[in-house]
Motif scaffolding. Structure first.
Motif, PDB file in Angstrom:
ATOM      1  N   GLU A  16      31.926 -41.334   1.042  1.00 21.83           N
ATOM      2  CA  GLU A  16      32.237 -42.658   1.583  1.00 21.83           C
ATOM      3  C   GLU A  16      33.613 -42.717   2.238  1.00 21.83           C
ATOM      4  OE1 GLU A  16      31.654 -45.916  -1.095  1.00 21.83           O
ATOM      5  OE2 GLU A  16      29.570 -45.380  -1.472  1.00 21.83           O
ATOM      6  N   ILE A  17      34.514 -41.839   1.824  1.00 24.74           N
ATOM      7  CA  ILE A  17      35.831 -41.760   2.464  1.00 24.74           C
ATOM      8  C   ILE A  17      36.156 -40.300   2.748  1.00 24.74           C
ATOM      9  CG2 ILE A  17      36.740 -43.917   1.496  1.00 24.74           C
ATOM     10  CD1 ILE A  17      38.270 -42.288  -0.562  1.00 24.74           C
ATOM     11  N   SER A  18      36.967 -40.099   3.760  1.00 23.95           N
ATOM     12  CA  SER A  18      37.354 -38.739   4.144  1.00 23.95           C
ATOM     13  C   SER A  18      38.365 -38.166   3.161  1.00 23.95           C
ATOM     14  CB  SER A  18      37.972 -38.763   5.544  1.00 23.95           C
ATOM     15  OG  SER A  18      39.234 -39.412   5.499  1.00 23.95           O
ATOM     16  N   ALA A  19      38.566 -36.875   3.247  1.00 28.12           N
ATOM     17  CA  ALA A  19      39.548 -36.214   2.392  1.00 28.12           C
ATOM     18  C   ALA A  19      40.947 -36.756   2.657  1.00 28.12           C
ATOM     19  CB  ALA A  19      39.505 -34.703   2.605  1.00 28.12           C
ATOM     20  N   ILE A  20      41.268 -36.978   3.914  1.00 27.02           N
ATOM     21  CA  ILE A  20      42.594 -37.486   4.271  1.00 27.02           C
ATOM     22  C   ILE A  20      42.808 -38.873   3.664  1.00 27.02           C
ATOM     23  CG2 ILE A  20      44.033 -38.279   6.190  1.00 27.02           C
ATOM     24  CD1 ILE A  20      42.799 -35.931   7.825  1.00 27.02           C
ATOM     25  N   ASP A  21      41.812 -39.748   3.801  1.00 29.97           N
ATOM     26  CA  ASP A  21      41.922 -41.089   3.220  1.00 29.97           C
ATOM     27  C   ASP A  21      41.970 -41.026   1.701  1.00 29.97           C
ATOM     28  OD1 ASP A  21      41.952 -42.269   5.721  1.00 29.97           O
ATOM     29  OD2 ASP A  21      39.801 -42.711   5.707  1.00 29.97           O
ATOM     30  N   PHE A  60      46.154 -30.591  -1.031  1.00 31.03           N
ATOM     31  CA  PHE A  60      45.308 -30.685   0.164  1.00 31.03           C
ATOM     32  C   PHE A  60      46.152 -30.590   1.428  1.00 31.03           C
ATOM     33  CE2 PHE A  60      43.410 -33.471   3.469  1.00 31.03           C
ATOM     34  CZ  PHE A  60      42.304 -32.687   3.761  1.00 31.03           C
ATOM     35  N   ASN A  61      45.670 -29.780   2.364  1.00 30.47           N
ATOM     36  CA  ASN A  61      46.289 -29.661   3.687  1.00 30.47           C
ATOM     37  C   ASN A  61      45.161 -29.559   4.707  1.00 30.47           C
ATOM     38  OD1 ASN A  61      47.587 -29.001   6.048  1.00 30.47           O
ATOM     39  ND2 ASN A  61      48.705 -27.263   5.217  1.00 30.47           N
ATOM     40  N   PRO A  62      45.002 -30.581   5.559  1.00 29.34           N
ATOM     41  CA  PRO A  62      43.900 -30.572   6.513  1.00 29.34           C
ATOM     42  C   PRO A  62      44.109 -29.615   7.693  1.00 29.34           C
ATOM     43  CG  PRO A  62      45.252 -32.511   6.860  1.00 29.34           C
ATOM     44  CD  PRO A  62      45.790 -31.805   5.628  1.00 29.34           C
ATOM     45  N   GLU A  63      45.299 -29.084   7.840  1.00 26.15           N
ATOM     46  CA  GLU A  63      45.603 -28.210   8.978  1.00 26.15           C
ATOM     47  C   GLU A  63      45.090 -26.791   8.739  1.00 26.15           C
ATOM     48  OE1 GLU A  63      46.807 -29.693  11.627  1.00 26.15           O
ATOM     49  OE2 GLU A  63      47.034 -31.554  10.495  1.00 26.15           O
ATOM     50  N   ASN A  64      44.848 -26.076   9.822  1.00 23.42           N
ATOM     51  CA  ASN A  64      44.351 -24.707   9.721  1.00 23.42           C
ATOM     52  C   ASN A  64      45.423 -23.704   9.306  1.00 23.42           C
ATOM     53  OD1 ASN A  64      41.709 -25.309  10.387  1.00 23.42           O
ATOM     54  ND2 ASN A  64      42.125 -25.199  12.579  1.00 23.42           N
ATOM     55  N   ASP A  65      46.689 -24.100   9.375  1.00 27.99           N
ATOM     56  CA  ASP A  65      47.771 -23.180   9.023  1.00 27.99           C
ATOM     57  C   ASP A  65      48.203 -23.343   7.570  1.00 27.99           C
ATOM     58  OD1 ASP A  65      48.974 -25.675   9.183  1.00 27.99           O
ATOM     59  OD2 ASP A  65      50.758 -24.936  10.231  1.00 27.99           O
ATOM     60  N   ARG A  66      47.252 -23.752   6.713  1.00 27.54           N
ATOM     61  CA  ARG A  66      47.594 -23.997   5.303  1.00 27.54           C
ATOM     62  C   ARG A  66      47.998 -22.695   4.605  1.00 27.54           C
ATOM     63  NH1 ARG A  66      42.188 -24.366   5.724  1.00 27.54           N
ATOM     64  NH2 ARG A  66      42.287 -26.547   6.278  1.00 27.54           N
ATOM     65  N   LYS A  67      48.808 -22.878   3.596  1.00 26.94           N
ATOM     66  CA  LYS A  67      49.240 -21.758   2.754  1.00 26.94           C
ATOM     67  C   LYS A  67      48.066 -21.343   1.864  1.00 26.94           C
ATOM     68  CE  LYS A  67      53.799 -22.289   3.649  1.00 26.94           C
ATOM     69  NZ  LYS A  67      53.790 -22.708   5.018  1.00 26.94           N
ATOM     70  N   TYR A  69      47.692 -21.201  -1.245  1.00 30.85           N
ATOM     71  CA  TYR A  69      47.498 -22.042  -2.428  1.00 30.85           C
ATOM     72  C   TYR A  69      47.058 -23.469  -2.091  1.00 30.85           C
ATOM     73  CZ  TYR A  69      52.151 -23.716  -1.172  1.00 30.85           C
ATOM     74  OH  TYR A  69      53.212 -24.246  -0.492  1.00 30.85           O
ATOM     75  N   GLU A  70      47.066 -23.830  -0.802  1.00 34.25           N
ATOM     76  CA  GLU A  70      46.673 -25.173  -0.397  1.00 34.25           C
ATOM     77  C   GLU A  70      45.160 -25.256  -0.224  1.00 34.25           C
ATOM     78  OE1 GLU A  70      50.484 -26.899   1.959  1.00 34.25           O
ATOM     79  OE2 GLU A  70      49.284 -25.439   3.055  1.00 34.25           O
ATOM     80  N   TYR A  71      44.638 -26.485  -0.322  1.00 35.54           N
ATOM     81  CA  TYR A  71      43.193 -26.710  -0.282  1.00 35.54           C
ATOM     82  C   TYR A  71      42.742 -27.297   1.042  1.00 35.54           C
ATOM     83  CZ  TYR A  71      43.294 -26.509  -5.446  1.00 35.54           C
ATOM     84  OH  TYR A  71      43.454 -26.132  -6.751  1.00 35.54           O
ATOM     85  N   ASP A  72      41.610 -26.808   1.510  1.00 30.66           N
ATOM     86  CA  ASP A  72      40.919 -27.495   2.594  1.00 30.66           C
ATOM     87  C   ASP A  72      40.009 -28.547   1.957  1.00 30.66           C
ATOM     88  OD1 ASP A  72      38.740 -26.097   1.544  1.00 30.66           O
ATOM     89  OD2 ASP A  72      38.444 -24.859   3.310  1.00 30.66           O
ATOM     90  N   GLU A  73      39.289 -29.305   2.768  1.00 34.64           N
ATOM     91  CA  GLU A  73      38.466 -30.390   2.230  1.00 34.64           C
ATOM     92  C   GLU A  73      37.393 -29.897   1.272  1.00 34.64           C
ATOM     93  OE1 GLU A  73      35.683 -34.139   3.659  1.00 34.64           O
ATOM     94  OE2 GLU A  73      36.915 -33.105   5.130  1.00 34.64           O
ATOM     95  N   LEU A  74      36.727 -28.815   1.613  1.00 34.01           N
ATOM     96  CA  LEU A  74      35.658 -28.297   0.759  1.00 34.01           C
ATOM     97  C   LEU A  74      36.201 -27.824  -0.591  1.00 34.01           C
ATOM     98  CD1 LEU A  74      32.669 -27.654   0.437  1.00 34.01           C
ATOM     99  CD2 LEU A  74      33.116 -25.437   1.515  1.00 34.01           C
ATOM    100  N   THR A  75      37.315 -27.129  -0.577  1.00 42.04           N
ATOM    101  CA  THR A  75      37.915 -26.660  -1.824  1.00 42.04           C
ATOM    102  C   THR A  75      38.345 -27.838  -2.687  1.00 42.04           C
ATOM    103  OG1 THR A  75      38.670 -24.652  -0.713  1.00 42.04           O
ATOM    104  CG2 THR A  75      39.727 -25.202  -2.809  1.00 42.04           C
ATOM    105  N   LEU A  76      38.937 -28.844  -2.062  1.00 41.33           N
ATOM    106  CA  LEU A  76      39.346 -30.044  -2.795  1.00 41.33           C
ATOM    107  C   LEU A  76      38.143 -30.687  -3.470  1.00 41.33           C
ATOM    108  CD1 LEU A  76      41.443 -32.223  -3.540  1.00 41.33           C
ATOM    109  CD2 LEU A  76      40.951 -33.287  -1.312  1.00 41.33           C
TER     110      LEU A  76
END
Length: 94
Positions: A16-21, A60-67, A69-76
């Motif tokens: 219902e809401i995006s990862a960023i929201d 969470f980091n939505p950018e492609n240059d994440r470290k 240890y940072e999470y994309d949306e699917l990992t989150l």
């Protein structure tokens, strides 16, 4: 209190809401509850779950240059689902 945090997490899990929201709203609400000492009123198990979700959201980091240890949306999303499954926390159904 924490019911609102659970609803926010649930809305993210069911799409219902995006990862960023989700991250923005959850972190703001969690900090607000912490600062008002509302989190101290929670069951310790629930408090641990909510704090862990906060940590996941913070990674969470939505950018492609994440470290690494940072999470994309699917990992989150997967980490939150795994946490609630392990802790046997039941969310609202879609």
């Amino acid at each position: 209190m924490s019911k609102e945090l659970l609803i926010i997490a649930n809305k993210f899990l069911i799409g219902e809401i995006s990862a960023i929201d989700f991250v923005e709203v959850y972190i703001e609400k969690w900090r607000s509850e912490r600062n008002a000492s509302l989190l101290l009123k929670d069951d310790p198990n629930l408090s641990e779950i909510l704090s862990t979700i906060f940590c996941y959201a913070d990674l969470f980091n939505p950018e492609n240059d994440r470290k690494p240890y940072e999470y994309d949306e699917l990992t989150l999303k997967n980490n939150i689902k795994q946490l609630i499954t392990e802790k046997k926390l039941i969310f609202l159904k879609n």
